[in-house]
Design an enzyme around this catalytic site. Structure first.
Site, mmCIF file in Angstrom:
data_model
loop_
_atom_site.group_PDB
_atom_site.id
_atom_site.type_symbol
_atom_site.label_atom_id
_atom_site.label_comp_id
_atom_site.label_asym_id
_atom_site.label_seq_id
_atom_site.Cartn_x
_atom_site.Cartn_y
_atom_site.Cartn_z
ATOM 1 N N HIS A 280 9.374 -63.635 -56.577
ATOM 2 C CA HIS A 280 9.056 -64.785 -56.039
ATOM 3 C C HIS A 280 8.049 -65.198 -55.106
ATOM 4 O O HIS A 280 7.914 -66.414 -54.824
ATOM 5 C CB HIS A 280 10.526 -65.126 -54.901
ATOM 6 C CG HIS A 280 11.765 -65.482 -55.952
ATOM 7 N ND1 HIS A 280 12.160 -66.726 -56.362
ATOM 8 C CD2 HIS A 280 12.543 -64.558 -56.495
ATOM 9 C CE1 HIS A 280 13.235 -66.832 -57.057
ATOM 10 N NE2 HIS A 280 13.574 -65.487 -57.067
ATOM 11 N N ASP B 109 -0.619 -84.602 -57.477
ATOM 12 C CA ASP B 109 -0.854 -85.002 -56.162
ATOM 13 C C ASP B 109 -0.029 -84.618 -55.188
ATOM 14 O O ASP B 109 -0.138 -84.945 -54.052
ATOM 15 C CB ASP B 109 -1.564 -86.572 -56.208
ATOM 16 C CG ASP B 109 -0.364 -87.461 -56.539
ATOM 17 O OD1 ASP B 109 0.708 -87.090 -56.861
ATOM 18 O OD2 ASP B 109 -0.833 -88.658 -56.340
ATOM 19 N N ASN C 232 13.403 -100.091 -57.080
ATOM 20 C CA ASN C 232 12.831 -101.157 -56.426
ATOM 21 C C ASN C 232 11.803 -101.920 -57.485
ATOM 22 O O ASN C 232 10.867 -102.822 -57.103
ATOM 23 C CB ASN C 232 11.921 -100.536 -55.286
ATOM 24 C CG ASN C 232 11.036 -99.331 -55.594
ATOM 25 O OD1 ASN C 232 10.905 -98.940 -56.889
ATOM 26 N ND2 ASN C 232 10.439 -98.945 -54.736
ATOM 27 N N ASP D 45 15.339 -58.755 -49.333
ATOM 28 C CA ASP D 45 14.957 -59.996 -49.544
ATOM 29 C C ASP D 45 15.612 -60.651 -48.489
ATOM 30 O O ASP D 45 16.620 -60.703 -47.836
ATOM 31 C CB ASP D 45 15.887 -60.490 -50.753
ATOM 32 C CG ASP D 45 15.151 -59.718 -52.047
ATOM 33 O OD1 ASP D 45 15.018 -58.616 -52.125
ATOM 34 O OD2 ASP D 45 15.255 -60.412 -53.300
ATOM 35 N N ASP E 249 3.538 -83.605 -61.154
ATOM 36 C CA ASP E 249 2.975 -84.713 -59.916
ATOM 37 C C ASP E 249 2.074 -83.981 -59.237
ATOM 38 O O ASP E 249 2.037 -83.094 -58.316
ATOM 39 C CB ASP E 249 4.271 -84.724 -59.136
ATOM 40 C CG ASP E 249 3.954 -85.139 -57.552
ATOM 41 O OD1 ASP E 249 3.002 -86.130 -57.578
ATOM 42 O OD2 ASP E 249 4.556 -85.120 -56.788
ATOM 43 N N GLU F 57 14.611 -88.622 -55.294
ATOM 44 C CA GLU F 57 15.873 -89.615 -55.780
ATOM 45 C C GLU F 57 16.444 -89.592 -56.978
ATOM 46 O O GLU F 57 17.672 -89.695 -57.502
ATOM 47 C CB GLU F 57 15.478 -91.187 -55.419
ATOM 48 C CG GLU F 57 15.122 -91.395 -53.930
ATOM 49 C CD GLU F 57 14.802 -92.886 -53.815
ATOM 50 O OE1 GLU F 57 14.746 -93.502 -54.706
ATOM 51 O OE2 GLU F 57 14.389 -93.192 -52.531
#
Length: 727
Positions: free
Chosen positions: A245, A664, A704, A183, A662, A713
């Protein structure tokens, strides 16, 4: 007088006795005894540290498999039109763009322009040794390869892998020793150090890399590109085995997906899709001179190299789920499913993917429905899916005996064929299994996939195929390698003949100084020779005591994180032993309750001095102890503490769901997708989280106020920091 002559001391002759005083002998014995005790204490601390790291690592793998099984359950039992099913369905569309005629067009690199401002390496195809060495030097200096060259290199690799067999057969000779690496897990410095010490791959320097090239480390993609580059130049001298993996589902959790998308924001999605295809085409094993078998994980009592050699490996894009033929319910008819007995409890006792308990089964009908109507009704969805997986594989208590399922003859069931199930089990076993010292073959309930196999299974499988040694990786070892399944050849001498050898090449895997990396050189005599190393200069400068102390503090820090995120469950468990609510319990009760909640299988009484600051008369003040689990929490105004604790406890699972939703790969999700993520997680965890609590959380982190949430974040804002290693 003045001649410098004097009495010289008599010279000791051979055989003369030297008189040593009794106090000196006693002092030497005391020093020796003290040193042995000192080393023994360090060894005990080292083993405890190792158990902590390994238990937490394997618990994470179990969580990954449980979550994926839950997604599989949603796919099998929810209506195709349900919004929840649509959120995750794309990860199961493994052959969505897999027609060879469309592949070239989909991943066309010619339209990707390389700007004049690009200062990284330029590749020319066909690849040459000079081109790959330039690539190695560029990565050594932290340069990034342009997306055009990445796509082109991966495309060429895919074309080559398609013509390679499932099992590579190679030979060693006096002028051509074979180097075998374990590995690497994204640690480029280890690969570069191997090349520095051993030489670059070439016609005279063949290599076998035994899987798990990616995840956890920060340079997984660079390692792949280097290895693929050498593979294109020396296709007969570089051999790459698939590891557990090399799986796009596992990559969602352990960092490779995030790494690729971070480095290639525009073309990252195409790169990941191409890698997903490449991983499915990686060979499964390598055999040296018909005597040495190299696989990533191991074997089971049903491992058959003849089956492995002829199966269609590319069908198994993810080893976590068997291939399933498309099936569309007629007139909305429900799919049939069978339920079996209660699974074993606890994180360390999750059933293996390919194992089934022999308990009475009962048939139930599940109508296809929406998640909202199912959240409260199907609280055991994960357990049911685990049972379904075991039944789907068709295995009874004896690990490898197939059992005929009632649905085998049901053409409308949509289940995979018996042949596909058997082939899938063969692949899962070679990718996920671990050896054990006892005879037999049992499900690997610690990892949740593959099996544990004993010396008798090793003897049988190697004997069946006329092999003499099994080399595998998959497990971190302190010295970088480890022998097991030894057989005594003579009773008159201490000579043992080993059958299984583990090799692990990622040094400092858990922490700086935690372990060495190693690789093997093997000549025509097929005797393995080991070269050990540590890529970090810091670890090389540490003394034994400093190394143990460093890794111990890191392990305790990770363990205290686990304790912190489970503090509510721990308090509830402690209250069971404290009916009068005095706030104190005995040390044995503290250890029992802690193990009951975390299920890590650790020696809690031994670890107590490092985790609990003080005890009085063998009693633990658990309320004070909980307060001592200090942590720096995010500075966000969140009134719902339960959702905050759920966030801490399921940080990795939540990030995995985010990455799946997510689609895209933009790194941004909407408020509605955020809500759906939490609904999926709450259903998986069998907990209720209100829409208002989710909305409040979303608004608190929308800094924001654009109505979207940045995944990175968000995850970083809720990452635990400030866990102290000592109370």
């Amino acid at each position: 007088m003045g001649c410098g002559m004097g009495k010289s001391k008599p010279q000791l002759k051979k055989g003369d006795r030297v008189s040593i005083s009794v106090p000196a002998i006693r002092a030497a014995l005391l020093i020796q005894r003290w040193y042995r005790q000192y080393v023994a204490r360090l060894e005990m601390r080292r083993r405890c540290t190792w158990n902590i790291f390994q238990s937490i690592e394997y618990a994470g793998e179990q969580d990954q498999i449980e979550l994926y099984n839950f997604f599989g359950y949603l796919m099998d039992h929810f209506t195709p039109a349900s919004s929840e099913r649509n959120l995750i369905s794309h990860i199961f569309r493994e052959n969505e763009i897999c027609r060879d005629t469309e592949w070239e067009r989909y991943f066309c690199y010619s339209t990707v322009e390389v700007p004049d401002s690009y200062t990284g390496p330029h590749l020319a195809f066909p690849m040459t040794f000079c081109g790959v060495t330039k690539l190695v030097e560029a990565f050594k200096h932290q340069q990034q390869l342009h997306a055009r060259y990445v796509l082109q290199l991966l495309g060429e690799t895919w074309r080559l892998l398609r013509v390679l067999p499932n099992i590579n057969h190679i030979s060693a000779c006096h002028s051509k020793e074979i180097t075998i690496c374990g590995d690497l897990h994204g640690q480029l410095e280890d690969l570069l150090l191997i090349f520095y010490k051993n030489g670059l791959p070439s016609l005279e320097k063949p290599y076998v890399f035994n899987g798990d090239f990616v995840d956890r480390g920060k340079n997984s993609l660079e390692i792949l590109l280097i290895l693929f580059g050498f593979l294109l130049v020396y296709p007969n001298d570089i051999h790459l085995n698939r590891g557990n993996h090399e799986d796009h589902i596992v990559n969602l959790r352990y960092g490779f997906t995030k790494e690729v998308l971070g480095k290639y924001r525009v073309h990252g999605k195409k790169i990941l899709k191409l890698l997903q295809k490449i991983f499915s085409w990686l060979p499964l094993a390598t055999v040296i001179d018909q005597k040495v078998l190299i696989v990533h994980g191991g074997i089971s009592d049903t491992t058959d190299l003849n089956i492995l050699a002829r199966l269609d490996r590319h069908k198994y894009v993810s080893a976590l789920r068997p291939p399933k033929p498309s099936h569309h319910p007629i007139n909305g008819s429900a799919t049939k499913n069978e339920d079996s007995g209660v699974p074993a409890e606890g994180r360390r006792r999750v059933r293996s993917l390919t194992h089934q308990s022999s308990v009475l089964t009962h048939r139930h009908d599940f109508s296809r429905r929406s998640l909202h109507s199912l959240t409260s009704q199907l609280n055991c969805s994960v357990e049911k899916e685990l049972k379904r997986r075991r039944r789907l594989a068709g295995f009874d208590q004896s690990y490898g005996e197939p059992k005929k399922s009632d649905s085998d003859s049901d053409s409308e069931s949509g289940e995979t064929s018996e042949t596909d199930q058997h082939e899938w089990k063969q692949i899962v076993d070679v990718l996920w299994s671990d050896p054990m010292s006892q005879n037999g073959c049992i499900p690997n309930e610690v990892r949740g996939g593959g099996c544990y196999w004993g010396p008798d299974v090793t003897e049988a499988v190697l004997g069946r195929h006329n092999l003499q040694l099994l080399i595998r990786s998959h497990e971190c070892k302190q010295d970088g390698y480890e022998f097991c399944h030894n057989r005594r050849v003579s009773t008159d001498c201490m000579f043992f003949y080993t059958k299984v050898l583990t090799i692990f090449s990622a040094s400092n895997y858990y922490e700086v100084g935690s372990n060495r990396g190693a690789y093997i050189r093997m000549g025509p005599d097929l005797v393995p020779h080991f070269i050990q190393y540590q890529a970090s200069r810091t670890s090389m400068e540490l003394t034994l005591r400093q190394s143990v102390g460093w890794t111990e503090r890191s392990a305790l820090r990770a363990l205290r994180e686990q304790l912190f995120v489970h503090k509510s469950d721990l308090i509830s468990a402690f209250h069971e032993f404290d009916p009068d609510n005095k706030g104190v319990i005995s040390l044995s009760h503290w250890a029992s309750a802690t193990e009951k909640v975390l299920r890590l299988g650790l020696p809690w009484r031994v670890l107590r001095p490092q985790l609990v600051s003080s005890t009085q008369h063998g009693m633990v003040d658990y309320q004070q102890w909980i307060r001592e689990l200090s942590v720096t929490e995010p500075k966000l105004e969140i009134s719902n503490t339960s959702i905050l604790e759920t966030m801490y406890k399921n940080h990795s699972n939540l990030e995995t769901i985010f990455r799946i939703i997510d689609t895209d790969h933009s790194g941004q999700i909407s408020f509605e997708e955020f809500r759906q993520t939490w609904k999926l997680l709450s259903s998986h965890l069998k907990t209720e989280i209100s829409d208002q609590a989710i909305t409040d959380l979303a608004q608190s982190i929308d800094f924001n106020k654009d109505g979207g949430i940045d995944i990175n974040e968000f995850m970083e804002a809720f990452r635990l920091v400030g866990i102290s290693a000592h109370p």
